[in-house]
Design a protein around this motif. Sequence first.
Motif: not given
Length: 561
Positions: A268-269, A278-279, A300-301, A306-307
Amino acid sequence: MATSSSPLDKDVPAAPAHSDEADNLLLARIRLVLVLSALLVAIVDYIGPGRANRAALLVLSSYAAACTVAYVCTHSQLKWTRGKLMHRLDAAMCAAMVAAGGQADVFPLVFLFFAIVVASLRYGLDEGARVTIVAVMLYCVAAIATTFALAEARLFLRAAVLLAFGRAIAQLGERHIQAARREALLRDLNQVSNPRFGIDRTMTAALERTRDFFKASSCFTVMQDSDTGRFAIRAVRKGGPLVAPPSEVDAELARAMLPEPRTHLLLYVSPWSRRFGPSGTSLSHAVSGGRWMYHDERRLRDLAGLLEAASYISAPLVFGRGKGRVFVVASTRHLGRGDALFLARIAAQELHAIDSIDLLDRIASDAAASERKKLALDLHDTAIQSYIGLQLGLVALCRRAAPSNPLNDELGKLVAMAADVVVQLRDYARGACGKAPAGEPIFITALRRQAAQAMTSYGVDIRIDIEGPLEFGDRLTAEVLQIVREGISNVCRHTAAKRAAVMLRCSANLLRIEINNEHGGIQPPPFRPHSISERAAALGGAAFVCQGRFNDTIVCVEIPL
């Protein structure tokens, strides 16, 4: 932990993968041959005492002298010859040759490409692109200044071609450095896989090296135990502790960090700018084969939020009876597909190899525990019972002696020594059966008890000094404790010292043990502590003896971690 001087850092001039002394000498030799060839051609084609001809000869002669000095200094391995100075001077030399002799000469382009190749192969894309842009700009400025007019269209076309070739060369140099760094990481992970440090320290070191390789903010694993169904997380961050034990985590939170399918690679980037939507980039890849596919971007977003990650990569991980994922999280740098595929290789080979080594070590430890239990029972039935009998006999002898007996003090010391031996033997038997006392770590308790016994039995004051966390596996702890015990015993039995010190210094990569005792100004003859040396060699370290500055002898033991 890895620092900025790690051999995996491509900005370090002395990194062994791509910048050793042989490479430096080869580059200095090639540079000297090029400039001497250019000077020879300029002398052969000298067409008159014109100002341009004299300027070209002066520039080439000066640079030939500078390259000769650099070649001699490279033989002497001076520090400045391993840096970025010389290839940047090559770029400046290109512009100076154009300004002196005009852009029709081929040698300015030769030095331009040489500077780009050296910068790219030694320092990668950033330095290669930087040198390319600066060299081409200097080349164009020098060409315009020489003609005293606006540059021709073909000059800008030539500049565009040079920029394109420079970019390609820089990209190839980056690939070369990445391959060398990956090879170095895999080599380091193989060296980390040593069961004597314990699984917690070994896994922490492997995750930290992985985090440092990707220049990420954190690296962690999320695992689910197949038997209990519980989830545990083990995380490392820059500047974190040497040992990061797994900690239990809430099941809902863990499931949010384990998106389906669990057997796929994830990448995920985040988007570069929210203004363009937002994609981000959300991809998955089957490890067993296939191609990259688009994944549920929302899931994944949310995990990236969260991270607190700008990008992250994740690979499936099987470890013992648990299954889960390993994550590499970057807060600023954007990770790519090649990074994710290499993480899958690390998880499938190196981290799994650590698990296999730990499994074999646990099997050997269980077998050794059964043998130690049998030895403990034999020790109790033979040595302990015999010493208890000896202790009771000494107590009875003391009671029969008259109060005026001059041997009463000596008999009392013998009774105390026998009691201490009984306590030590019981501790050995309890430790062999795997029964460790609660409270203070047994390692520190055993050292203090040994020091107290040395004071009681021999009148030697032993100071215990510990610097850094002593966090390593039980097997290494037992070996270190035995080395220290042997050193204290040697001081008490073979020297006349009344004071001694035991210093343990533990860093990220080295455990150093120093056993120091005074010798009263009379140096002992050279000696080698055989038992300590053999134990140190078995642990991959070394032992040596040196004389201190304050009339003391120091036995040093160094064990790599």
